[in-house]
Design a protein around this motif. Structure first.
Motif, PDB file in Angstrom:
ATOM      1  N   SER A   1     111.431  49.477  16.889  1.00  0.00           N
ATOM      2  CA  SER A   1     112.629  49.338  17.716  1.00  0.00           C
ATOM      3  C   SER A   1     112.252  49.625  19.164  1.00  0.00           C
ATOM      4  O   SER A   1     111.240  50.275  19.446  1.00  0.00           O
ATOM      5  CB  SER A   1     113.709  50.324  17.256  1.00  0.00           C
ATOM      6  N   GLU A   2     113.071  49.134  20.090  1.00  0.00           N
ATOM      7  CA  GLU A   2     112.835  49.411  21.506  1.00  0.00           C
ATOM      8  C   GLU A   2     112.887  50.912  21.776  1.00  0.00           C
ATOM      9  O   GLU A   2     112.124  51.430  22.596  1.00  0.00           O
ATOM     10  CB  GLU A   2     113.880  48.713  22.373  1.00  0.00           C
ATOM     11  N   HIS A   3     113.782  51.595  21.091  1.00  0.00           N
ATOM     12  CA  HIS A   3     113.909  53.043  21.257  1.00  0.00           C
ATOM     13  C   HIS A   3     112.607  53.745  20.878  1.00  0.00           C
ATOM     14  O   HIS A   3     112.163  54.670  21.579  1.00  0.00           O
ATOM     15  CB  HIS A   3     115.079  53.559  20.411  1.00  0.00           C
ATOM     16  N   THR A   4     111.982  53.308  19.798  1.00  0.00           N
ATOM     17  CA  THR A   4     110.716  53.902  19.359  1.00  0.00           C
ATOM     18  C   THR A   4     109.620  53.662  20.394  1.00  0.00           C
ATOM     19  O   THR A   4     108.842  54.569  20.703  1.00  0.00           O
ATOM     20  CB  THR A   4     110.296  53.339  17.988  1.00  0.00           C
ATOM     21  N   VAL A   5     109.567  52.465  20.943  1.00  0.00           N
ATOM     22  CA  VAL A   5     108.580  52.155  21.975  1.00  0.00           C
ATOM     23  C   VAL A   5     108.793  53.047  23.185  1.00  0.00           C
ATOM     24  O   VAL A   5     107.838  53.595  23.753  1.00  0.00           O
ATOM     25  CB  VAL A   5     108.634  50.662  22.375  1.00  0.00           C
ATOM     26  N   LYS A   6     110.044  53.238  23.567  1.00  0.00           N
ATOM     27  CA  LYS A   6     110.361  54.108  24.711  1.00  0.00           C
ATOM     28  C   LYS A   6     109.894  55.536  24.442  1.00  0.00           C
ATOM     29  O   LYS A   6     109.300  56.182  25.312  1.00  0.00           O
ATOM     30  CB  LYS A   6     111.861  54.074  24.984  1.00  0.00           C
ATOM     31  N   LYS A   7     110.120  56.023  23.233  1.00  0.00           N
ATOM     32  CA  LYS A   7     109.671  57.378  22.874  1.00  0.00           C
ATOM     33  C   LYS A   7     108.143  57.466  22.902  1.00  0.00           C
ATOM     34  O   LYS A   7     107.583  58.459  23.364  1.00  0.00           O
ATOM     35  CB  LYS A   7     110.211  57.781  21.497  1.00  0.00           C
ATOM     36  N   TYR A   8     107.482  56.433  22.387  1.00  0.00           N
ATOM     37  CA  TYR A   8     106.015  56.398  22.455  1.00  0.00           C
ATOM     38  C   TYR A   8     105.553  56.494  23.904  1.00  0.00           C
ATOM     39  O   TYR A   8     104.627  57.244  24.213  1.00  0.00           O
ATOM     40  CB  TYR A   8     105.457  55.111  21.845  1.00  0.00           C
ATOM     41  N   LEU A   9     106.171  55.714  24.788  1.00  0.00           N
ATOM     42  CA  LEU A   9     105.758  55.720  26.189  1.00  0.00           C
ATOM     43  C   LEU A   9     105.939  57.095  26.816  1.00  0.00           C
ATOM     44  O   LEU A   9     105.056  57.580  27.531  1.00  0.00           O
ATOM     45  CB  LEU A   9     106.512  54.656  26.980  1.00  0.00           C
TER      46      LEU A   9
END
Length: 93
Positions: free
Chosen positions: A52-60
């Motif tokens: 999910s986009e949210h997961t990518v944001k958290k990864y970043l």
């Protein structure tokens, strides 16, 4: 000339090691870095990795914290200066 242009344009795979020779980034985080360095948006990274986009944001945010940087531009510069030219280790979706 083409060889030089191709080598400069390749996205590096980032292998960040601590002073104890331990990996600082997970394999998934390294994939996110490579895709961001290739110019993909969070949405495109999410689609490519099946997240999910949210997961990518958290990864970043986690990557920024681990590397002591604060934005995507710094991340790309970090990847270019600290990356090694290796084949990407995931299968594109």
């Amino acid at each position: 000339m083409n060889y030089l242009l191709d080598s400069v344009c390749q996205v590096p795979t980032l292998r960040v090691m601590s002073a104890n020779a331990e990996k600082l980034l997970t394999s998934q985080e390294e994939q996110v870095v490579a895709l961001v360095a290739d110019g993909l948006t969070n949405r495109s990274v999410a689609t490519e990795l099946g997240l999910s986009e949210h997961t990518v944001k958290k990864y970043l945010f986690r990557i920024f914290e681990k590397l002591g940087i604060s934005n995507r531009v710094e991340l790309v510069l970090y990847a270019v200066h600290h990356g090694s030219m290796q084949q990407n280790e995931w299968i594109a979706g």
